[in-house]
Scaffold this motif. Structure first.
Motif, PDB file in Angstrom:
ATOM      1  N   ARG A  40       0.833  -1.213   0.000  1.00  0.00           N
ATOM      2  CA  ARG A  40       0.000   0.000   0.000  1.00  0.00           C
ATOM      3  C   ARG A  40       0.863   1.257   0.000  1.00  0.00           C
ATOM      4  NH1 ARG A  40      -2.928  -3.227   3.634  1.00  0.00           N
ATOM      5  NH2 ARG A  40      -2.157  -2.037   5.411  1.00  0.00           N
ATOM      6  N   ALA A  62       2.469   1.665  -3.424  1.00  0.00           N
ATOM      7  CA  ALA A  62       1.498   2.110  -4.433  1.00  0.00           C
ATOM      8  C   ALA A  62       1.243   3.605  -4.331  1.00  0.00           C
ATOM      9  CB  ALA A  62       0.195   1.336  -4.276  1.00  0.00           C
ATOM     10  N   ILE A  83      -4.624  -1.546  -2.378  1.00  0.00           N
ATOM     11  CA  ILE A  83      -3.727  -0.803  -3.259  1.00  0.00           C
ATOM     12  C   ILE A  83      -4.477   0.216  -4.109  1.00  0.00           C
ATOM     13  CG2 ILE A  83      -2.105  -1.014  -5.177  1.00  0.00           C
ATOM     14  CD1 ILE A  83      -0.710  -2.266  -2.959  1.00  0.00           C
TER      15      ILE A  83
END
Length: 183
Positions: A41, A44, A66
């Motif tokens: 996460r 991203a 994500i």
């Protein structure tokens, strides 16, 4: 959008909320499984921020994990969220604030009519739009919508990019397969 129009199975109509200018800018899709690692996460969000700083729009599906992180990272410059239901239906519900922010700083699109609740069969259709709007597609499990999007991207002649993850983490097995297959 011209890039999506080149796809063989492009939807005839898109519903949109926000500024449609983002649909004509160079775009890269960031798609990953909903069950993302904290590192995934964070990566991203950082990657999305760096991509938009270079003039690209980040396209994703506003799902948990994500997708949400990618949209948040891209918000300062704009992002496109492709939904599986109508543009007025927030799914997942915890992304209501993100949905509103994307309408202010990007575009929310869907081929589904207003008021349609997302259903399982709608998500592959959404994924082909995500890949169709993007020039490239970027932790995916072996069975995930992310791999469906990557397959659509390959069929649409788009470049498929994959970020490797830990070989011990099942959330990275799909990404490893993409890399083995030439991503």
């Amino acid at each position: 959008p011209a890039l999506l129009d080149m796809a063989e199975d492009a939807p005839p109509v898109l519903m949109a909320l926000g500024d449609p200018v983002y649909l004509s800018q160079p775009a890269i899709a960031i798609v990953v499984a909903r069950n993302a690692s904290p590192n995934g996460r964070g990566f991203a969000s950082t990657l999305a921020g760096e991509l938009v700083a270079t003039g690209h729009v980040v396209v994703s599906g506003m799902a948990r994990g994500i997708d949400t992180s990618a949209h948040i990272g891209a918000l300062p410059f704009g992002t496109v969220a492709v939904l599986a239901g109508g543009v007025d239906i927030v799914y997942p519900r915890e992304n209501a604030d993100l949905h509103a922010r994307i309408i202010e700083r990007g575009t929310v699109v869907s081929e589904m009519p207003v008021g349609v609740t997302p259903q399982g069969r709608h998500f592959p259709r959404r994924n082909r739009i995500i890949s169709g709007l993007s020039r490239a597609v970027v932790e995916a499990a072996e069975r995930s919508g992310s791999l469906t999007t990557a397959r659509f991207a390959g069929e649409q002649g788009r470049e498929v990019l994959a970020v490797p993850g830990s070989p011990l983490d099942p959330r990275s097995h799909g990404t490893a397969k993409l890399i083995r297959d030439g991503a």
